[in-house]
Design a protein around this motif. Structure first.
Motif, PDB file in Angstrom:
ATOM      1  N   LYS A 165     108.733 -27.235  24.618  1.00  0.00           N
ATOM      2  CA  LYS A 165     109.952 -27.866  25.110  1.00  0.00           C
ATOM      3  C   LYS A 165     109.628 -29.071  25.970  1.00  0.00           C
ATOM      4  CE  LYS A 165     114.405 -28.192  25.956  1.00  0.00           C
ATOM      5  NZ  LYS A 165     115.374 -28.528  24.863  1.00  0.00           N
ATOM      6  N   TYR A 195     115.469 -19.819  28.509  1.00  0.00           N
ATOM      7  CA  TYR A 195     114.288 -19.058  28.122  1.00  0.00           C
ATOM      8  C   TYR A 195     114.125 -17.751  28.904  1.00  0.00           C
ATOM      9  CZ  TYR A 195     112.884 -23.289  25.658  1.00  0.00           C
ATOM     10  OH  TYR A 195     112.846 -24.366  24.797  1.00  0.00           O
ATOM     11  N   THR A 215     116.936 -21.217  18.036  1.00  0.00           N
ATOM     12  CA  THR A 215     116.663 -20.697  19.364  1.00  0.00           C
ATOM     13  C   THR A 215     115.563 -19.647  19.246  1.00  0.00           C
ATOM     14  OG1 THR A 215     118.249 -18.870  19.231  1.00  0.00           O
ATOM     15  CG2 THR A 215     119.080 -21.025  19.995  1.00  0.00           C
ATOM     16  N   PRO A 216     114.887 -19.318  20.332  1.00  0.00           N
ATOM     17  CA  PRO A 216     113.914 -18.230  20.256  1.00  0.00           C
ATOM     18  C   PRO A 216     114.539 -16.938  19.741  1.00  0.00           C
ATOM     19  CG  PRO A 216     113.621 -19.432  22.304  1.00  0.00           C
ATOM     20  CD  PRO A 216     114.864 -19.975  21.658  1.00  0.00           C
ATOM     21  N   ASP A 258     113.074 -25.971  19.988  1.00  0.00           N
ATOM     22  CA  ASP A 258     114.497 -25.970  20.351  1.00  0.00           C
ATOM     23  C   ASP A 258     115.236 -27.071  19.595  1.00  0.00           C
ATOM     24  OD1 ASP A 258     116.808 -25.129  21.651  1.00  0.00           O
ATOM     25  OD2 ASP A 258     116.485 -26.453  23.367  1.00  0.00           O
ATOM     26  N   SER A 300     114.081 -14.746  26.810  1.00  0.00           N
ATOM     27  CA  SER A 300     112.846 -14.604  26.029  1.00  0.00           C
ATOM     28  C   SER A 300     111.680 -14.125  26.878  1.00  0.00           C
ATOM     29  CB  SER A 300     112.493 -15.933  25.353  1.00  0.00           C
ATOM     30  OG  SER A 300     113.442 -16.250  24.343  1.00  0.00           O
ATOM     31  N   VAL A 343     106.685 -21.087  22.807  1.00  0.00           N
ATOM     32  CA  VAL A 343     107.726 -22.080  22.567  1.00  0.00           C
ATOM     33  C   VAL A 343     107.181 -23.428  23.009  1.00  0.00           C
ATOM     34  CG1 VAL A 343     109.675 -20.476  22.784  1.00  0.00           C
ATOM     35  CG2 VAL A 343     108.782 -21.628  24.823  1.00  0.00           C
TER      36      VAL A 343
END
Length: 671
Positions: free
Chosen positions: A304, A343, A280-281, A276, A346, A302
């Motif tokens: 974070k 998220y 972004t995803p 991040d 996602s 991901v």
């Protein structure tokens, strides 16, 4: 200098006239011994004594009692089915030899015991060996690394904000991982070095396929590629489409390299593992990444951290964050819902594409966390709430990161090498989070987690229901407040209604409750989970000590309610049936003893306060009735343990082995 305590001395038996001093800058071993002043502390971050002030009691006061109505037969909003090994650990590759063991033959006993605790409750443990240090790691012949080590760092070639050194490692690291998996059900993630792409160095894949086999469940395809340009590893123009092309390149090179003869590795990629940091995803999903590589991606991922401490840790020039100021940010349920909200798209995207999304690396703050936050009880509550919120948000797993001695946030830390013969491991609050999360989720691999929006959505007293096969089986209750008066203790009034048209009550006649407790969110070490603890700094062999305390709460059969209190601060795990408790507790845990000692001479010491009034050249009186005897700490001199019983020697050796030794194993995989 201040005397310090280390191991248990068998009293009345060893009588040496010795003086023991604390290592400069190092915190004392026992919780009863004094620690260094935080302002002048210069030792390793992992043992920093900084203690913060808990946030004040909220005003207006939190409602002290609230109802929780659960329903059988399924409920809207519950998560996808979650695996028992939802929470795993991410071990920085550069410290694998500190955490896992010395080599394939000598494995760290405390690590085995810590993993066995999780396996007992979850059925398995997922462990990633990687991080920033994987990105330029090179597999070399064992003969190229001196002194029989399994890895070495090039400290003159550090890069990036975290000053990560390039690594060289031998296949002994992989043999060690394979042997661990023969003792505990650990399944591994590794990373493909990604700094150099033409060509990729794929030797780790070939060796892992040969040595680890199906205990290897994923290869990370780049670690935080969205930070590559900022750290000087890619041009400033590097973006998601460039990363998309590199994944194609690695697959092409794998197919022709001979390192993946079965093609298995090409189905086990994991990505994009962005942090991040500019991407972004969705930026990655929009390249067609998942559709193009669907057959190659075992997981989406991901990474974070909610914040960072890089300015203080690495002198980046950015404003330094004051831990006391941000401490309240880690003591509220809103921190997790806000962190994970970006998220949710996602996690839905992953489900729509038949994929599992992992939070592949996380902890309290990047660049090592914060003193007084990451290593205090508040982090245990934070990590547990975070874990359950990720499960509720339809992640399929998360990995709490483990660094070396220079970070505050470790779930567990081995002692410094020069203290490994007399100090045990330090178990951090985040390990308690992982252990309790494993018990809350359980081993069924069908668990669904529901955020109950408890107490009117109060941010300090969240709660979750845990469902299996549509039935509520456990309830998780938090209280982030520190209030020694008891006025902020809260009571959850739980009831269970029969689902479907028939309705009716299904509340049990009694429930069992386990508590995770400390006196304050600022407390360091010696937290208790159902009355058991891993102690303070340098105090654990990886096994909880103490007698397990499971409370029984009688329910009101007339009102069809069960009232469960949650102390301030604390966490309660409520089992709605004996079967739910039995399932979550798992089978009796397997623990491990060593079969070799790295040091058998001069390992007995005494607690500092006792030593301060008992040692000296005069020698102590013989407590068994004899004359005073002087001893020596040098091998071959007068014994410092005159009169030591043979049976006690065996006991002490066994205890020491369990505490901080190595277990010797044969290689599980033939070279």
């Amino acid at each position: 200098m201040t005397p310090f305590a280390t191991l248990l001395l068998l009293p009345l038996l060893a009588r040496a006239g010795i003086t023991i001093y604390q290592a400069p800058g190092q915190a004392a071993f026992a919780t009863s011994a004094a620690s260094a002043n935080a302002a002048s502390y210069t030792g390793a971050a992992a043992y920093n004594p900084t203690t913060l002030t808990p946030p004040p009691v909220p005003s207006p006061a939190v409602p002290s009692s609230f109802a929780l109505q659960l329903q059988t037969g399924g409920t809207p909003g519950a998560s996808i089915p979650q695996p028992g090994d939802f929470i795993g650990f991410s071990i920085e590759m550069s410290v694998a030899n500190q955490v896992l063991g010395k080599n394939a033959t000598f494995i760290q006993v405390p690590f085995l015991n810590l993993m066995a605790n999780i396996q007992q409750r979850a059925g398995a443990v997922r462990v990633r060996v990687g991080g920033n240090s994987q990105e330029s790691a090179a597999l070399v012949a064992a003969s190229e690394i001196p002194d029989g080590k399994i890895l070495q760092k090039n400290l003159t070639g550090v890069t990036g904000t975290t000053q990560t050194p390039p690594l060289e490692f031998s296949d002994e690291l992989l043999y060690m991982m394979a042997n661990i998996s023969t003792l505990v059900n650990v399944r591994w993630f590794l990373g493909i070095p990604w700094f150099v792409t033409q060509p990729f160095d794929l030797a780790i894949v070939g060796a892992a396929e040969r040595i680890l086999g199906d205990t290897l469940i994923g290869y990370q395809a780049a670690n935080e590629p969205d930070l590559y340009n900022a750290h000087g590893h890619r041009p400033a123009t590097y973006g998601p489409f460039d990363y998309f092309g590199e994944v194609s390149d690695v697959l092409t090179q794998l197919a022709s390299s001979g390192n993946d003869p079965s093609g298995r590795a090409r189905t086990l990629l994991l990505g994009p593992s962005i942090a991040d940091a500019g991407w972004t995803p969705e930026d990655v999903w929009n390249t067609g990444f998942v559709d193009a590589y669907s057959g190659n991606l075992a997981f989406l991922s991901v990474e974070k951290y909610p914040t960072d401490n890089c300015a203080a840790a690495f002198n980046t020039g950015a404003p330094i964050i004051d831990p006391q100021t941000v401490f309240p940010n880690f003591l509220t349920h809103k921190a997790h819902t806000s962190l994970l909200q970006p998220y949710l798209n996602s996690t839905a995207f992953a489900q729509a594409h038949g994929k599992k999304l992992l939070m592949f690396e996380t902890n309290t703050a990047s660049c090592g966390g914060f003193p007084g936050i990451s290593d205090a009880f508040g982090a245990a509550l934070w990590g547990l709430d975070y874990a359950l919120q990720m499960a509720h948000s339809n992640f399929s797993g998360a990995m709490f990161h483990v660094g070396g001695q220079n970070v505050f946030y470790n779930p567990f830390t081995s002692p410094p090498t020069n203290q490994s013969t007399f100090h045990q491991w330090t178990i951090g609050p985040i390990y308690y989070s992982a252990l309790v999360a494993a018990e809350a989720i359980g081993p069924s691999n069908t668990t669904q987690v529901l955020d109950l929006n408890a107490n009117g959505g109060n941010e300090f007293t969240p709660g979750y229901a845990i469902y299996e096969a549509g039935e509520p089986v456990r309830v998780a209750l938090f209280n982030y407040i520190t209030d020694p008066t008891g006025a902020s203790t809260v009571t959850a009034v739980i009831s269970v209604a029969q689902g479907g048209a028939g309705g009716g009550g299904a509340t049990p006649t009694q429930v069992k409750v386990k508590y995770l407790q400390a006196t304050s969110v600022s407390q360091k070490g010696s937290y208790t989970w159902a009355g058991q603890t891993f102690g303070g700094n340098f105090a654990s062999d990886g096994r909880p000590t103490g007698t397990e305390d499971v409370q029984t709460v009688a329910c009101n059969t007339t009102a069809q309610t069960c009232s469960v209190t949650v102390p301030a601060p604390g966490f309660a795990l409520v089992f709605l049936s004996d079967g739910a408790q039995t399932e979550a507790r798992g089978a009796p845990s397997t623990t491990f003893a060593t079969t070799a000692l790295t040091k058998t001479q001069n390992t007995a010491t005494v607690e500092a306060s006792v030593l301060a009034t008992s040692n000296g050249h005069g020698g102590p009186s013989d407590p068994l009735g004899g004359a005073g005897v002087l001893g020596s700490t040098s091998k071959g001199r007068v014994s410092g343990a005159v009169g030591l019983r043979p049976g006690a020697v065996l006991f002490a050796s066994s205890l020491g082995a369990l505490a901080f030794g190595m277990v010797v194993v044969g290689r599980a995989v033939v070279r």
